[in-house]
Design a protein around this motif. Structure first.
Motif, PDB file in Angstrom:
ATOM      1  N   PHE A 108     -52.856 -43.539 -53.085  1.00 16.59           N
ATOM      2  CA  PHE A 108     -52.144 -43.478 -53.524  1.00 16.59           C
ATOM      3  C   PHE A 108     -50.792 -43.366 -52.744  1.00 16.59           C
ATOM      4  CE2 PHE A 108     -48.423 -40.709 -56.346  1.00 16.59           C
ATOM      5  CZ  PHE A 108     -48.216 -42.420 -57.398  1.00 16.59           C
ATOM      6  N   VAL A 109     -50.936 -42.138 -52.482  1.00 13.59           N
ATOM      7  CA  VAL A 109     -49.348 -42.058 -51.513  1.00 13.59           C
ATOM      8  C   VAL A 109     -49.756 -42.510 -50.023  1.00 13.59           C
ATOM      9  CG1 VAL A 109     -49.256 -39.406 -50.328  1.00 13.59           C
ATOM     10  CG2 VAL A 109     -49.929 -39.265 -52.240  1.00 13.59           C
ATOM     11  N   ASP A 110     -50.681 -42.590 -49.753  1.00 15.37           N
ATOM     12  CA  ASP A 110     -50.782 -43.612 -48.174  1.00 15.37           C
ATOM     13  C   ASP A 110     -50.481 -44.908 -48.637  1.00 15.37           C
ATOM     14  OD1 ASP A 110     -51.584 -42.028 -47.216  1.00 15.37           O
ATOM     15  OD2 ASP A 110     -53.458 -41.733 -47.209  1.00 15.37           O
ATOM     16  N   PHE A 111     -50.793 -45.523 -49.366  1.00 15.42           N
ATOM     17  CA  PHE A 111     -49.815 -46.749 -49.556  1.00 15.42           C
ATOM     18  C   PHE A 111     -48.039 -46.615 -50.272  1.00 15.42           C
ATOM     19  CE2 PHE A 111     -54.268 -48.455 -50.326  1.00 15.42           C
ATOM     20  CZ  PHE A 111     -54.516 -49.600 -49.138  1.00 15.42           C
ATOM     21  N   LEU A 112     -47.803 -46.251 -51.064  1.00 14.44           N
ATOM     22  CA  LEU A 112     -46.448 -45.798 -51.244  1.00 14.44           C
ATOM     23  C   LEU A 112     -45.758 -45.806 -49.889  1.00 14.44           C
ATOM     24  CD1 LEU A 112     -46.452 -43.349 -53.966  1.00 14.44           C
ATOM     25  CD2 LEU A 112     -45.579 -46.375 -54.108  1.00 14.44           C
ATOM     26  N   LYS A 113     -46.273 -45.575 -48.845  1.00 13.29           N
ATOM     27  CA  LYS A 113     -45.870 -44.577 -47.413  1.00 13.29           C
ATOM     28  C   LYS A 113     -45.774 -45.771 -47.060  1.00 13.29           C
ATOM     29  CE  LYS A 113     -46.472 -39.486 -47.104  1.00 13.29           C
ATOM     30  NZ  LYS A 113     -47.319 -38.473 -46.218  1.00 13.29           N
ATOM     31  N   LEU A 114     -47.025 -47.432 -46.428  1.00 10.30           N
ATOM     32  CA  LEU A 114     -46.745 -48.780 -46.381  1.00 10.30           C
ATOM     33  C   LEU A 114     -46.040 -49.294 -47.039  1.00 10.30           C
ATOM     34  CD1 LEU A 114     -50.599 -47.998 -45.283  1.00 10.30           C
ATOM     35  CD2 LEU A 114     -48.753 -48.230 -43.835  1.00 10.30           C
ATOM     36  N   LYS A 115     -45.210 -48.849 -48.373  1.00 12.39           N
ATOM     37  CA  LYS A 115     -44.754 -49.965 -48.878  1.00 12.39           C
ATOM     38  C   LYS A 115     -45.279 -50.658 -49.533  1.00 12.39           C
ATOM     39  CE  LYS A 115     -40.421 -48.171 -46.744  1.00 12.39           C
ATOM     40  NZ  LYS A 115     -38.861 -48.490 -45.837  1.00 12.39           N
ATOM     41  N   GLN A 116     -46.321 -50.667 -50.210  1.00  9.13           N
ATOM     42  CA  GLN A 116     -47.371 -51.704 -50.886  1.00  9.13           C
ATOM     43  C   GLN A 116     -47.380 -50.484 -51.956  1.00  9.13           C
ATOM     44  OE1 GLN A 116     -50.985 -52.690 -48.605  1.00  9.13           O
ATOM     45  NE2 GLN A 116     -50.138 -52.517 -46.534  1.00  9.13           N
ATOM     46  N   PRO A 117     -46.450 -50.877 -52.910  1.00  7.71           N
ATOM     47  CA  PRO A 117     -46.807 -51.141 -54.442  1.00  7.71           C
ATOM     48  C   PRO A 117     -47.260 -51.201 -55.215  1.00  7.71           C
ATOM     49  CG  PRO A 117     -45.147 -52.761 -54.299  1.00  7.71           C
ATOM     50  CD  PRO A 117     -44.776 -52.149 -52.928  1.00  7.71           C
ATOM     51  N   LEU A 118     -48.225 -52.522 -54.960  1.00  7.77           N
ATOM     52  CA  LEU A 118     -48.971 -52.938 -55.751  1.00  7.77           C
ATOM     53  C   LEU A 118     -50.570 -52.289 -55.732  1.00  7.77           C
ATOM     54  CD1 LEU A 118     -48.847 -57.133 -56.000  1.00  7.77           C
ATOM     55  CD2 LEU A 118     -48.322 -54.921 -57.621  1.00  7.77           C
ATOM     56  N   LYS A 119     -50.895 -51.467 -54.509  1.00  8.52           N
ATOM     57  CA  LYS A 119     -51.913 -50.789 -54.052  1.00  8.52           C
ATOM     58  C   LYS A 119     -51.510 -48.897 -54.690  1.00  8.52           C
ATOM     59  CE  LYS A 119     -54.928 -53.375 -51.130  1.00  8.52           C
ATOM     60  NZ  LYS A 119     -55.926 -53.363 -49.910  1.00  8.52           N
ATOM     61  N   ALA A 120     -50.758 -48.824 -54.674  1.00  2.07           N
ATOM     62  CA  ALA A 120     -50.313 -48.036 -54.832  1.00  2.07           C
ATOM     63  C   ALA A 120     -50.226 -47.840 -56.400  1.00  2.07           C
ATOM     64  CB  ALA A 120     -48.800 -47.148 -54.559  1.00  2.07           C
ATOM     65  N   PHE A 121     -50.094 -48.431 -57.146  1.00  3.76           N
ATOM     66  CA  PHE A 121     -50.210 -48.567 -58.533  1.00  3.76           C
ATOM     67  C   PHE A 121     -51.201 -48.141 -59.175  1.00  3.76           C
ATOM     68  CE2 PHE A 121     -50.383 -50.630 -62.158  1.00  3.76           C
ATOM     69  CZ  PHE A 121     -50.162 -50.110 -63.428  1.00  3.76           C
ATOM     70  N   LYS A 122     -51.968 -49.207 -58.353  1.00  9.79           N
ATOM     71  CA  LYS A 122     -53.796 -49.435 -58.594  1.00  9.79           C
ATOM     72  C   LYS A 122     -54.270 -47.910 -58.465  1.00  9.79           C
ATOM     73  CE  LYS A 122     -57.504 -50.991 -56.529  1.00  9.79           C
ATOM     74  NZ  LYS A 122     -58.411 -52.524 -55.014  1.00  9.79           N
TER      75      LYS A 122
END
Length: 285
Positions: free
Chosen positions: A257-271
């Motif tokens: 969740f944290v890493d995908f937020l940093k990578l600016k991939q909100p859909l995966k971060a939300f997942k």
């Protein structure tokens, strides 16, 4: 002590010119001398091979292959190993000079032990100690729990472990070639599922910490690697206790969740944020 008990030291090497000389010296300086060193050259483009060849030592052999990753290199070295015991030594770490002698003494005293680990001290690029508030060590009791809990003082570095080769062969435990950085953890999860460990208290590993260490390079590839690690571990049902499955999910879901937020991939971060919250709530009901 039986003098015919050979130890195979498998060193995967990709552009390791800066440190591999010191690493090999730490093997050649062992008080126990019945060993072989298998350097697996993973398509290096520097002068690593020339440095190894300059030792002109009959106990050292080199396997050359195209670059295919550290897990494949370790597996190839393992297939060539002739020793009763094996250690997967990284090309920048240093062994205590009594490591082999202490390991064989412990293996002889307790034949039920399948692998051994040690204390770990960090060193910098100049072999100088790095001060730390933690006492680092490998894991040998409750291995799966300590690995999935990501305990900060527990190291999964392969250099800190030595195994009975026949036990790895018996349970078909190899490094997962689909993984890079998490391959060490996955390997230990399999170890924890099948093998019994022990500890050597007086032969610490010197673990190299430097800017180019894989574990210090946070990247999209590393994050995707962690995602594969999560999915593969759950699909293979390798964890033996439901408590460890829950811990593993919470840890990885939150980290992704944290890493995908940093990578600016909100859909995966939300997942993964949703999975984390669901797992967290269920674990507290």
């Amino acid at each position: 002590m039986q003098i015919n008990r050979k130890i195979s030291v498998i060193i995967p090497c990709f552009n390791g010119k800066d440190f591999i000389k010191d690493t090999i010296h730490s093997v050649l300086n062992q008080t126990y001398t019945n060993f072989e060193v298998i350097v697996v050259n993973d398509g290096s483009t520097d002068n690593s091979v020339e440095i190894v060849q300059a030792f002109n030592e009959e106990r050292i052999s080199i396997i050359h292959k195209e670059n295919s990753g550290v897990s494949d290199s370790r597996n190839l070295g393992f297939k060539r190993a002739k020793g009763e015991f094996v250690i997967f030594l990284d090309a920048d770490d240093l062994l205590s000079e009594n490591f082999f002698e202490a390991a064989l003494k412990t293996f002889k005293e307790d034949t039920s032990i399948d692998f051994l680990t040690v204390d770990i001290s960090n060193i910098d690029e100049n072999n100088k100690p790095i001060a730390s508030e933690y006492n680092y060590r490998g894991t040998y009791k409750n291995v799966q729990n300590e690995v999935v809990s990501f305990k900060i003082n527990v190291s999964t570095c392969p250099s800190a472990y030595i195994y009975r080769k026949e036990q790895l062969q018996k349970h078909k435990i190899y490094f997962n070639k689909t993984l890079s950085s998490p391959a060490d953890r996955y390997f230990l999860l399999e170890i924890g599922a099948y093998l019994k460990g022990g500890f050597i208290s007086d032969a610490p590993l010197k673990y190299r910490v430097h800017p180019n260490s894989m574990s210090h390079l946070k990247s999209k590839k590393l994050v995707l690697d962690q995602e594969i690690f999560l999915n593969h571990t759950l699909q293979q049902n390798i964890l033996k206790r439901s408590e460890d499955v829950s811990i593993f999910k919470r840890k990885l879901y939150y980290q992704l969740f944290v890493d995908f937020l940093k990578l600016k991939q909100p859909l995966k971060a939300f997942k993964y944020g949703y999975h984390y919250l669901t797992t967290y709530i269920n674990s507290n009901n």
